[in-house]
Design a protein around this motif. Structure first.
Motif, PDB file in Angstrom:
ATOM      1  N   SER A  30      42.178  21.495 -10.356  1.00  0.00           N
ATOM      2  CA  SER A  30      43.610  21.671 -10.099  1.00  0.00           C
ATOM      3  C   SER A  30      44.127  20.764  -8.994  1.00  0.00           C
ATOM      4  CB  SER A  30      43.893  23.138  -9.723  1.00  0.00           C
ATOM      5  OG  SER A  30      43.498  24.008 -10.758  1.00  0.00           O
ATOM      6  N   ALA A  31      43.287  19.882  -8.477  1.00  0.00           N
ATOM      7  CA  ALA A  31      43.704  18.999  -7.378  1.00  0.00           C
ATOM      8  C   ALA A  31      44.693  17.954  -7.879  1.00  0.00           C
ATOM      9  CB  ALA A  31      42.484  18.324  -6.767  1.00  0.00           C
ATOM     10  N   SER A  32      45.534  17.489  -6.968  1.00  0.00           N
ATOM     11  CA  SER A  32      46.546  16.493  -7.324  1.00  0.00           C
ATOM     12  C   SER A  32      45.939  15.104  -7.513  1.00  0.00           C
ATOM     13  CB  SER A  32      47.635  16.440  -6.244  1.00  0.00           C
ATOM     14  OG  SER A  32      47.051  16.197  -4.973  1.00  0.00           O
ATOM     15  N   GLY A  33      44.812  14.851  -6.884  1.00  0.00           N
ATOM     16  CA  GLY A  33      44.140  13.557  -7.026  1.00  0.00           C
ATOM     17  C   GLY A  33      42.733  13.738  -7.551  1.00  0.00           C
ATOM     18  N   GLY A  34      41.968  12.682  -7.505  1.00  0.00           N
ATOM     19  CA  GLY A  34      40.584  12.773  -7.926  1.00  0.00           C
ATOM     20  C   GLY A  34      40.347  12.312  -9.346  1.00  0.00           C
ATOM     21  N   ALA A  38      37.434  15.485 -14.220  1.00  0.00           N
ATOM     22  CA  ALA A  38      37.312  16.813 -13.624  1.00  0.00           C
ATOM     23  C   ALA A  38      38.519  17.690 -13.901  1.00  0.00           C
ATOM     24  CB  ALA A  38      37.099  16.694 -12.113  1.00  0.00           C
ATOM     25  N   LYS A  39      39.626  17.106 -14.318  1.00  0.00           N
ATOM     26  CA  LYS A  39      40.857  17.862 -14.541  1.00  0.00           C
ATOM     27  C   LYS A  39      40.910  18.506 -15.922  1.00  0.00           C
ATOM     28  CE  LYS A  39      43.475  15.018 -11.332  1.00  0.00           C
ATOM     29  NZ  LYS A  39      43.304  16.034 -10.286  1.00  0.00           N
ATOM     30  N   GLY A  89      52.724   7.617 -17.869  1.00  0.00           N
ATOM     31  CA  GLY A  89      52.315   7.987 -16.517  1.00  0.00           C
ATOM     32  C   GLY A  89      52.459   9.465 -16.230  1.00  0.00           C
ATOM     33  N   PHE A  90      52.479  10.288 -17.309  1.00  0.00           N
ATOM     34  CA  PHE A  90      52.595  11.732 -17.137  1.00  0.00           C
ATOM     35  C   PHE A  90      51.201  12.353 -17.018  1.00  0.00           C
ATOM     36  CE2 PHE A  90      56.671  11.506 -19.925  1.00  0.00           C
ATOM     37  CZ  PHE A  90      57.311  10.832 -18.907  1.00  0.00           C
ATOM     38  N   VAL A  91      51.156  13.656 -16.791  1.00  0.00           N
ATOM     39  CA  VAL A  91      49.886  14.364 -16.660  1.00  0.00           C
ATOM     40  C   VAL A  91      49.319  14.636 -18.051  1.00  0.00           C
ATOM     41  CG1 VAL A  91      48.714  16.376 -15.699  1.00  0.00           C
ATOM     42  CG2 VAL A  91      50.730  15.444 -14.544  1.00  0.00           C
ATOM     43  N   ALA A  92      48.294  13.912 -18.440  1.00  0.00           N
ATOM     44  CA  ALA A  92      47.726  14.043 -19.784  1.00  0.00           C
ATOM     45  C   ALA A  92      46.832  15.267 -19.917  1.00  0.00           C
ATOM     46  CB  ALA A  92      46.938  12.789 -20.135  1.00  0.00           C
ATOM     47  N   SER A  93      46.351  15.788 -18.794  1.00  0.00           N
ATOM     48  CA  SER A  93      45.435  16.931 -18.868  1.00  0.00           C
ATOM     49  C   SER A  93      46.143  18.198 -19.348  1.00  0.00           C
ATOM     50  CB  SER A  93      44.795  17.190 -17.504  1.00  0.00           C
ATOM     51  OG  SER A  93      45.766  17.470 -16.521  1.00  0.00           O
ATOM     52  N   ILE A  94      47.472  18.278 -19.180  1.00  0.00           N
ATOM     53  CA  ILE A  94      48.202  19.479 -19.614  1.00  0.00           C
ATOM     54  C   ILE A  94      48.151  19.647 -21.129  1.00  0.00           C
ATOM     55  CG2 ILE A  94      50.472  20.584 -19.731  1.00  0.00           C
ATOM     56  CD1 ILE A  94      51.043  19.539 -16.933  1.00  0.00           C
ATOM     57  N   PRO A  95      48.560  18.643 -21.922  1.00  0.00           N
ATOM     58  CA  PRO A  95      48.457  18.842 -23.380  1.00  0.00           C
ATOM     59  C   PRO A  95      47.019  18.951 -23.869  1.00  0.00           C
ATOM     60  CG  PRO A  95      49.099  16.565 -22.867  1.00  0.00           C
ATOM     61  CD  PRO A  95      49.202  17.352 -21.599  1.00  0.00           C
ATOM     62  N   ILE A  96      46.075  18.317 -23.175  1.00  0.00           N
ATOM     63  CA  ILE A  96      44.675  18.395 -23.601  1.00  0.00           C
ATOM     64  C   ILE A  96      44.150  19.816 -23.474  1.00  0.00           C
ATOM     65  CG2 ILE A  96      42.319  17.667 -23.059  1.00  0.00           C
ATOM     66  CD1 ILE A  96      43.436  14.955 -22.237  1.00  0.00           C
ATOM     67  N   SER A 303      57.537  11.794 -14.534  1.00  0.00           N
ATOM     68  CA  SER A 303      56.196  11.553 -14.003  1.00  0.00           C
ATOM     69  C   SER A 303      55.773  12.696 -13.090  1.00  0.00           C
ATOM     70  CB  SER A 303      56.167  10.243 -13.222  1.00  0.00           C
ATOM     71  OG  SER A 303      56.987  10.343 -12.067  1.00  0.00           O
ATOM     72  N   ASP A 304      54.492  12.743 -12.778  1.00  0.00           N
ATOM     73  CA  ASP A 304      53.960  13.787 -11.913  1.00  0.00           C
ATOM     74  C   ASP A 304      54.570  13.695 -10.514  1.00  0.00           C
ATOM     75  OD1 ASP A 304      52.364  15.960 -11.294  1.00  0.00           O
ATOM     76  OD2 ASP A 304      50.699  14.731 -10.610  1.00  0.00           O
ATOM     77  N   ALA A 305      54.750  12.474 -10.014  1.00  0.00           N
ATOM     78  CA  ALA A 305      55.328  12.281  -8.685  1.00  0.00           C
ATOM     79  C   ALA A 305      56.781  12.762  -8.646  1.00  0.00           C
ATOM     80  CB  ALA A 305      55.254  10.809  -8.296  1.00  0.00           C
ATOM     81  N   ARG A 306      57.541  12.412  -9.686  1.00  0.00           N
ATOM     82  CA  ARG A 306      58.933  12.844  -9.777  1.00  0.00           C
ATOM     83  C   ARG A 306      59.020  14.360  -9.916  1.00  0.00           C
ATOM     84  NH1 ARG A 306      64.113  12.851  -8.460  1.00  0.00           N
ATOM     85  NH2 ARG A 306      65.541  13.206 -10.204  1.00  0.00           N
ATOM     86  N   ARG A 307      58.104  14.935 -10.667  1.00  0.00           N
ATOM     87  CA  ARG A 307      58.061  16.382 -10.853  1.00  0.00           C
ATOM     88  C   ARG A 307      57.817  17.085  -9.518  1.00  0.00           C
ATOM     89  NH1 ARG A 307      56.323  19.278 -15.627  1.00  0.00           N
ATOM     90  NH2 ARG A 307      55.690  21.404 -15.162  1.00  0.00           N
ATOM     91  N   ALA A 308      56.839  16.574  -8.749  1.00  0.00           N
ATOM     92  CA  ALA A 308      56.537  17.164  -7.444  1.00  0.00           C
ATOM     93  C   ALA A 308      57.739  17.067  -6.506  1.00  0.00           C
ATOM     94  CB  ALA A 308      55.322  16.472  -6.842  1.00  0.00           C
ATOM     95  N   GLN A 309      58.454  15.947  -6.594  1.00  0.00           N
ATOM     96  CA  GLN A 309      59.640  15.755  -5.762  1.00  0.00           C
ATOM     97  C   GLN A 309      60.715  16.784  -6.095  1.00  0.00           C
ATOM     98  OE1 GLN A 309      61.618  12.021  -6.417  1.00  0.00           O
ATOM     99  NE2 GLN A 309      62.893  12.181  -4.594  1.00  0.00           N
ATOM    100  N   LEU A 310      60.940  17.018  -7.385  1.00  0.00           N
ATOM    101  CA  LEU A 310      61.955  17.974  -7.809  1.00  0.00           C
ATOM    102  C   LEU A 310      61.551  19.406  -7.454  1.00  0.00           C
ATOM    103  CD1 LEU A 310      62.890  16.504 -11.311  1.00  0.00           C
ATOM    104  CD2 LEU A 310      64.329  16.548  -9.267  1.00  0.00           C
ATOM    105  N   LEU A 311      60.275  19.719  -7.616  1.00  0.00           N
ATOM    106  CA  LEU A 311      59.802  21.057  -7.268  1.00  0.00           C
ATOM    107  C   LEU A 311      59.979  21.321  -5.777  1.00  0.00           C
ATOM    108  CD1 LEU A 311      56.525  21.312  -9.405  1.00  0.00           C
ATOM    109  CD2 LEU A 311      58.730  22.382  -9.864  1.00  0.00           C
ATOM    110  N   GLY A 312      59.717  20.292  -4.975  1.00  0.00           N
ATOM    111  CA  GLY A 312      59.920  20.431  -3.534  1.00  0.00           C
ATOM    112  C   GLY A 312      61.378  20.604  -3.181  1.00  0.00           C
ATOM    113  N   ALA A 313      62.254  19.893  -3.888  1.00  0.00           N
ATOM    114  CA  ALA A 313      63.687  19.968  -3.613  1.00  0.00           C
ATOM    115  C   ALA A 313      64.246  21.347  -3.927  1.00  0.00           C
ATOM    116  CB  ALA A 313      64.437  18.906  -4.420  1.00  0.00           C
ATOM    117  N   PHE A 314      63.669  21.994  -4.953  1.00  0.00           N
ATOM    118  CA  PHE A 314      64.148  23.321  -5.340  1.00  0.00           C
ATOM    119  C   PHE A 314      63.232  24.435  -4.826  1.00  0.00           C
ATOM    120  CE2 PHE A 314      66.555  20.657  -8.177  1.00  0.00           C
ATOM    121  CZ  PHE A 314      67.739  21.343  -8.380  1.00  0.00           C
TER     122      PHE A 314
END
Length: 403
Positions: A30-34, A38-39, A89-96, A303-314
């Motif tokens: 569940s880590a943001s990097g790495g 492993a994801k 550049g989206f998170v591919a592990s989610i649909p997998i 993208s994941d970065a944009r998603r994190a930005q929006l989640l932080g904003a809200f």
């Protein structure tokens, strides 16, 4: 035999190898990097490999609920979605994990003997009973067996139990599904001392896991089944069974309301800050996020970065729990429309001509997935539900056939 063994291992794994366990093992799931490897959930690797192995082996269909061609088309479409996510550049592990895994599992289940599927149903019911009992233990002991995490964020102010599945809403969902299933089966005359005990355990589970929507929907479906559901029991036993199940339901409600386990759920319903989590605020934030997004974001996804930005904003650090909104941001509106249609079509075909208990479960799952706890992140919830529907149906068909 090898494929069946791999399926059995995967069935146990999808329930017991939770993200919380992987987090405690330090896998970086569940880590943001790495590492991207492993994801992916370990069971995904096993099931995808087994899916291709059964294609090469040429195993025939033995319990077909959905046309094999249609299931394989879904798998191919999700592979294309994974490529799309990688290219954008989206998170591919989610649909997998969330989508590819359950449809590969469904393809494998349809090639197993009905007796093996019925055997799996017994294992699943035992695992879910243990999950509910673990939840009760956690409430009594005052601490959870696994670390409480949401994604890669540790949660320290949530009094709810999480069970072996690792999340209160996940555990509440499966206990709610089992409660509806057992109640409807009881009305049809398939009731025993063990099934009544199992029902009471899942009532306690729903309470300690604190799933408000799951409890409300489950109770409404139980009341509807008691009042209007047609019984498959024969002759004069129909009324007797309905009265018996009514008393079981009333006793369960009285016991639940008077037990200490109800404290967390009542606190969440009343908005007690000690026990309330951010679920409601997260869903409101998801709608606001959708309304304040640009059209291009809705069409293509973000993208994941944009998603994190929006989640932080809200201020919604735990993510988006509403499935269709999360999918819009993850994949875009067109992919979301296709996925929602495919999901509803698959569920309706699995429950077509099925006993009413499975259809009641389907209603609960669809409402919970679209309005509350979602499939937007990495979750095996769809795997759990496919397993419950297919194996429970196999078990019931064997029982009705007298085998």
């Amino acid at each position: 035999m090898l494929i069946s063994i791999l399926v059995l291992i995967s069935v146990v794994g999808v329930f017991l190898v939770s993200p919380n366990l992987l987090y405690m093992l330090g896998t970086g799931y569940s880590a943001s990097g790495g590492s991207a490897i492993a994801k992916i959930h370990p069971c995904t690797y096993v099931l995808v490999a087994t899916y291709f192995l059964q294609i090469l082996s040429g195993r025939s269909l033995r319990f077909e609920l959905i046309a094999d061609r249609e299931v394989n088309f879904r798998v191919a479409a999700i592979f294309i979605l994974v490529v799309y996510c990688g290219a954008m550049g989206f998170v591919a592990s989610i649909p997998i994990v969330t989508l590819l895994t359950p449809f590969c599992l469904l393809a494998l289940l349809q090639r197993e003997k009905i007796q093996f599927l019925a055997f799996l149903s017994v294992i699943i019911r035992l695992v879910l009973v243990v999950n509910a009992l673990v939840g009760v233990f956690e409430m009594v002991a005052g601490h959870s067996i696994l670390e409480k995490v949401a994604g890669n964020v540790e949660v320290g102010n949530d009094a709810r139990s999480i069970g072996l599945l690792g999340h209160p809403l996940s555990s509440s969902l499966v206990s709610g599904l089992m409660l509806v299933f057992l109640m409807r089966e009881g009305i049809d005359g398939r009731v025993s001392v063990l099934s009544v005990l199992e029902m009471l355990i899942h009532v306690a589970g729903v309470l300690v896991f604190g799933g408000r929507l799951n409890l409300v929907i489950a109770m409404c479906l139980c009341v509807y089944a008691l009042m209007f559901g047609r019984s498959a029991a024969s002759g004069s036993t129909k009324t007797l069974i309905r009265v018996f199940m009514f008393f079981v339901f009333v006793i369960a409600c009285i016991w639940a309301s008077q037990s200490d386990f109800a404290e967390v759920l009542l606190s969440r319903l009343s908005g007690d800050e000690k026990n309330a989590d951010s679920s409601s605020a997260t869903r409101v934030a998801a709608v606001l996020l959708l309304l304040n997004s640009e059209l291009s974001d809705l069409v293509t996804g973000i993208s994941d970065a944009r998603r994190a930005q929006l989640l932080g904003a809200f201020d919604t650090e735990y993510g988006i729990e509403v499935t269709w909104i999360s999918w819009i941001f993850s994949f875009g509106v067109f992919w979301t429309a296709y996925l929602m249609k495919s999901l509803f079509r698959s569920l309706s075909k699995i429950t077509c001509n099925a006993p009413p208990s499975l259809k009641y479960m389907n209603i609960l799952f669809v409402i919970a997935m679209t309005g509350a706890q979602g499939l937007g992140g990495k979750t095996l919830a769809l795997c759990w539900f496919f397993l419950m529907l297919v194996t429970f149906r196999a078990h019931l068909e064997l029982k009705l056939a007298g085998k």
